[in-house]
Design an enzyme around this catalytic site. Sequence first.
Site, mmCIF file in Angstrom:
data_model
loop_
_atom_site.group_PDB
_atom_site.id
_atom_site.type_symbol
_atom_site.label_atom_id
_atom_site.label_comp_id
_atom_site.label_asym_id
_atom_site.label_seq_id
_atom_site.Cartn_x
_atom_site.Cartn_y
_atom_site.Cartn_z
ATOM 1 N N GLN A 1 68.799 23.380 10.797
ATOM 2 C CA GLN A 1 69.392 22.144 11.301
ATOM 3 C C GLN A 1 70.901 22.125 11.196
ATOM 4 O OE1 GLN A 1 68.865 18.899 7.911
ATOM 5 N NE2 GLN A 1 66.947 20.062 8.180
ATOM 6 N N HIS B 1 74.213 18.970 11.268
ATOM 7 C CA HIS B 1 74.596 17.564 11.299
ATOM 8 C C HIS B 1 75.891 17.401 12.090
ATOM 9 C CE1 HIS B 1 71.458 17.084 8.418
ATOM 10 N NE2 HIS B 1 72.107 17.684 7.445
ATOM 11 N N GLU C 1 76.863 16.817 3.235
ATOM 12 C CA GLU C 1 75.936 16.669 2.110
ATOM 13 C C GLU C 1 76.178 17.735 1.047
ATOM 14 O OE1 GLU C 1 72.362 16.847 4.429
ATOM 15 O OE2 GLU C 1 72.102 18.988 4.084
ATOM 16 N N HIS D 1 72.044 25.168 8.613
ATOM 17 C CA HIS D 1 71.505 25.387 7.271
ATOM 18 C C HIS D 1 70.021 25.065 7.229
ATOM 19 C CE1 HIS D 1 72.485 21.095 7.409
ATOM 20 N NE2 HIS D 1 71.623 20.899 6.413
ATOM 21 N N ARG E 1 67.909 19.830 15.236
ATOM 22 C CA ARG E 1 67.099 20.933 14.721
ATOM 23 C C ARG E 1 67.046 22.093 15.697
ATOM 24 N NH1 ARG E 1 64.567 16.100 13.497
ATOM 25 N NH2 ARG E 1 64.372 15.680 11.260
#
Length: 411
Positions: free
Chosen positions: A93, A95, A130, A278, A297
């Site tokens: 995936q 972001h 994140e 990642h 994804r």
Amino acid sequence: MFIMDNTIRDYAWGSTEQMAQFMGHAPTGKPQAELWIGAHDGDPSMLPDGRRLNEVISEGAADVLGNRVCDIFGERLPFLMKVLAVNEPLSLQVHPSSERARIGHTRENGAGIPIDAGHRNYKDQWHKPELIFAITRFEGMAGFREIDKTVELLKLLNLRWADGVAEQLQSGPAFQTLRAVVTETLAMEGRKLNRLLSQVGDAARHAEARARREQLRHRSKRNKGQSMVGPEAVRVFARVGDLVRRYPKDPGVLVTLLLNNVTLAPGEAMFVNAGVVHAYAEGFGVEIMASSDNVLRAGLTPKHMDVEELLSITNFTPIPPPRWDPSERTADFCYIEPPVAEFCLTVGRPPLRRVPATGPRAVLVLEGEVEVVARQERIAVRRGQSVFISHHDGPVDIVGTGRVAVGAVPA
């Protein structure tokens, strides 16, 4: 201050035991994967009076968040904490950045796509950098590996397809060749893809065996970090062989050969910024991120995939394994502040330093029991429980012998 009631999410990649042990519950027999701690509209924490944390914030944002946080981020809690129990690989995936999230969210709203639709890419308008802090050994893949090392690894497969990719990667600028390889790979389908995945699985198992023998033969001579032959190759080939077994028709498996393998020991952390491909693979840890649920994804999942959109937001520039060292560390304490405005993380045993005295804070107990003290109020909490501290509560003390993780907005 409030003790929060947080929902455990059951996903196929979760562990049937780790989350239950952490929370002090009997295993349910289902794979329990995530515990969300925060105020994201998708799954806000519940408070003892039955209200949701996002509702409490909307009723009095200045008291709960503080004027500084409201001025920067609006009337919303800017960070989200999670506990992750990873037993199988998550989806491959990426972001989005803040700009791409705003554009995508507006576009999908204009198209009338419901927020909870399975094919929706942008559930909110925020980016999602994140950080994962390892409680146990934690493994994942993140960012495109340096080209020279990837070429060396591909050649160890002794496979015509891998040799062709290696040659292509050496033919031009890294970001251009990586983008071309990933685009071509994710477009593969049908019998050609199935045959190739079978061949790659067989080649990976043979390469893993050779790498193990080579590792034993040259253990005392190997210059760590200079060659893919050794522990790194063993881990990469073992994972690829496993992924082929799990996803025998998924081209995303082939993309994992291009990514950094990251192994975190307990107490180590990895930071994943916007655009970085990642996938977490195994382990138990605490994750803190900007409060968003935007995920594009590329594979390793039965969920919706939008390859074209993912390619448009992906950073194809190779990077080192994205470990992130604490700003401060002692034997019982670390403070981690990655290069984002939304969050920082303090982990350790009382007395804790570097916990902001203002703004919103969330305390999660990792081991034992502690008391959280603010404005002469004391709340006792044990492992698996969490406490939300508002800006109005002021400075906080954490006392006891337990170990905690504190998420906050950097001061």
